[in-house]
Motif scaffolding. Structure first.
Motif, PDB file in Angstrom:
ATOM      1  N   THR A 207       0.841  -1.212   0.000  1.00  0.00           N
ATOM      2  CA  THR A 207       0.000   0.000   0.000  1.00  0.00           C
ATOM      3  C   THR A 207       0.868   1.250   0.000  1.00  0.00           C
ATOM      4  OG1 THR A 207      -0.121  -0.145   2.424  1.00  0.00           O
ATOM      5  CG2 THR A 207      -1.922  -1.140   1.160  1.00  0.00           C
ATOM      6  N   GLN A 208       2.096   1.143   0.500  1.00  0.00           N
ATOM      7  CA  GLN A 208       2.983   2.310   0.511  1.00  0.00           C
ATOM      8  C   GLN A 208       3.414   2.695  -0.900  1.00  0.00           C
ATOM      9  OE1 GLN A 208       6.201   2.517   3.295  1.00  0.00           O
ATOM     10  NE2 GLN A 208       5.055   1.563   4.961  1.00  0.00           N
ATOM     11  N   ASN A 209       3.528   1.721  -1.793  1.00  0.00           N
ATOM     12  CA  ASN A 209       3.836   2.052  -3.191  1.00  0.00           C
ATOM     13  C   ASN A 209       2.610   2.614  -3.889  1.00  0.00           C
ATOM     14  OD1 ASN A 209       6.594   1.610  -3.809  1.00  0.00           O
ATOM     15  ND2 ASN A 209       6.304  -0.590  -3.674  1.00  0.00           N
ATOM     16  N   GLY A 210       1.452   2.100  -3.509  1.00  0.00           N
ATOM     17  CA  GLY A 210       0.202   2.672  -4.013  1.00  0.00           C
ATOM     18  C   GLY A 210       0.010   2.546  -5.505  1.00  0.00           C
ATOM     19  N   ILE A 211       0.388   1.416  -6.087  1.00  0.00           N
ATOM     20  CA  ILE A 211       0.128   1.205  -7.513  1.00  0.00           C
ATOM     21  C   ILE A 211      -1.382   1.096  -7.721  1.00  0.00           C
ATOM     22  CG2 ILE A 211       0.420  -0.403  -9.447  1.00  0.00           C
ATOM     23  CD1 ILE A 211       3.146  -1.127  -8.312  1.00  0.00           C
ATOM     24  N   THR A 212      -1.880   1.775  -8.718  1.00  0.00           N
ATOM     25  CA  THR A 212      -3.320   1.835  -8.971  1.00  0.00           C
ATOM     26  C   THR A 212      -3.882   0.464  -9.336  1.00  0.00           C
ATOM     27  OG1 THR A 212      -3.124   4.111  -9.747  1.00  0.00           O
ATOM     28  CG2 THR A 212      -5.120   2.906 -10.369  1.00  0.00           C
ATOM     29  N   GLU A 213      -4.976   0.080  -8.681  1.00  0.00           N
ATOM     30  CA  GLU A 213      -5.685  -1.142  -9.031  1.00  0.00           C
ATOM     31  C   GLU A 213      -6.793  -0.799 -10.027  1.00  0.00           C
ATOM     32  OE1 GLU A 213      -7.078  -2.926  -5.415  1.00  0.00           O
ATOM     33  OE2 GLU A 213      -5.243  -4.105  -5.176  1.00  0.00           O
ATOM     34  N   VAL A 214      -6.852  -1.600 -11.071  1.00  0.00           N
ATOM     35  CA  VAL A 214      -7.880  -1.404 -12.107  1.00  0.00           C
ATOM     36  C   VAL A 214      -8.801  -2.612 -12.068  1.00  0.00           C
ATOM     37  CG1 VAL A 214      -8.338  -1.082 -14.562  1.00  0.00           C
ATOM     38  CG2 VAL A 214      -6.296  -0.065 -13.521  1.00  0.00           C
TER      39      VAL A 214
END
Length: 379
Positions: free
Chosen positions: A247-254
């Motif tokens: 969650t710290q990287n916070g890559i967008t979930e599609v």
């Protein structure tokens, strides 16, 4: 042919039988009504076991002495072929470490060691280079990510810039990310160890067999560590920024109602700068499910290449619990060049261990270059 390991086991077995026979003889002799025949029979048994034990002990001492000589000799002496010399030098280093002996300067020199102090157990450059830079079949990320070995590495997130009046970053998400997080990636040093159990049988094997065994085990250990940190769903403290799923990287979930739609939507959600070189990292089982759904009884899709089905090259990895879509050039592993070696012992099994200590970091240089496909079924 009996090895030293076999002889040691035989010594333990015969030694225990000899001690038991001796006690049986004493116990029988202590009985007031014991017959002389029984006592003599036990005496004979004891003598036979003692003779066998002495033979084994002599053979053990001779074999152990020969092995010690082999450990102490210069393994590269008389070896002219460069490749064979490196293999012999590697084997010499491993045997010296496992025997608790100092590694000969000739061995280190043959492996490219430039550390003349002798105070640090630094793995020579030839072995370090092969371990850190040779492709590892067992880690699919190795084929698509960037891998370096630089101390205190700092690199720009983007490889070029234009003049200050030109707003060249068309992807607004990337521009916001650079503004929020800075345009430089700084790599840290996260320590970990790889333990390779080495039996006396392997230690006494040919140089080639010994080196192959240790190299393969070390490479597998490094690959396992790389995959563990890159795909961790609950990263260890301090390792959060190494994982795609953190969650710290916070890559967008599609999202998509099916895996197929979620992946397609993820590809579409990437900016064209990243979509051009995008790949899909996913589990093979998930891909098979997609094929079964799309095929609907037909066998045509089963013969198609994954790229034809999903629109982008696919890299299979069972650790990718949710498909990751993106330009994996922005996934970057960096090792500290200083890799240490040592020996240890597994107290539970008594097996000697060759120990490698390394420092690794994995950075996702631009989270904008990735999307995570998430399935959200229709309600």
């Amino acid at each position: 042919m009996k090895t030293l390991f076999d002889i040691k086991n035989d010594l333990v077995t015969i030694g225990a039988a000899y001690a038991a026979a001796k006690q049986d003889k004493l116990a029988e002799a202590s009985k007031p009504d014991a017959s002389i025949e029984n006592i003599k029979a036990l005496e004979t048994k004891e003598s036979n076991l003692k003779a066998r034990f002495d033979i084994l002990q002599k053979e053990h001492d001779e074999m152990e002495g020969e092995q010690l000589k082999n450990l102490q000799r210069n393994p590269i002496e008389g070896v002219s072929d460069p490749k064979a010399k490196v293999v012999s030098a590697k084997a010499g280093l491993i045997r010296a470490v496992m025997g608790g002996k100092a590694v000969a300067p000739e061995i280190k020199a043959a492996l490219g060691d430039k550390n003349s102090t002798g105070g640090e157990k630094i793995l020579p450059s030839t072995m370090t280079t092969e371990l850190l830079h040779e492709p590892f079949v067992k880690n699919p990320l190795r084929d698509v990510s960037t891998v370096t070995s630089v101390t205190n590495l700092e690199i720009p997130k983007v490889s070029f810039t234009l003049d200050t009046n030109d707003d060249f970053i068309a992807d607004t998400a990337t521009a916001k990310e650079l503004k929020a997080d800075g345009d430089v990636v700084t790599f840290g040093r996260f320590k970990f160890k790889v333990f390779v159990p080495i039996s006396e049988t392997i230690l006494s094997a040919t140089d080639t067999n010994l080196v192959q065994t240790v190299d393969q085990a070390l490479q597998s250990g490094l690959a396992a560590k790389e995959k563990k940190v890159a795909f961790a769903t609950t990263p260890a403290t301090g390792e959060e920024l190494m994982s795609f799923y953190s969650t710290q990287n916070g890559i967008t979930e599609v999202v998509g109602t099916t895996m197929f739609k979620a992946i397609k939507n993820s590809i579409a959600a990437l900016h064209e700068d990243y979509r051009e070189n995008a790949k899909i990292m996913m589990r093979y089982a998930d891909y098979v499910d997609i094929i079964e759904t799309l095929a609907n009884g037909s066998t045509t899709l089963y013969n198609a290449q994954p790229e034809q089905v999903l629109g982008k090259p696919v890299v299979f990895c069972d650790s990718a619990t949710k498909p990751i879509v993106g330009d994996f050039r922005y996934s970057h592993f960096n090792y500290d060049p200083q890799v240490l070696y040592d020996r240890d012992k597994d107290v539970k099994t008594g097996i000697e261990l060759f120990v490698l200590t390394a420092w690794l970091d994995h950075k996702i240089k631009l989270k904008s270059a990735f999307r995570i496909a998430k399935v959200v079924p229709e309600v």
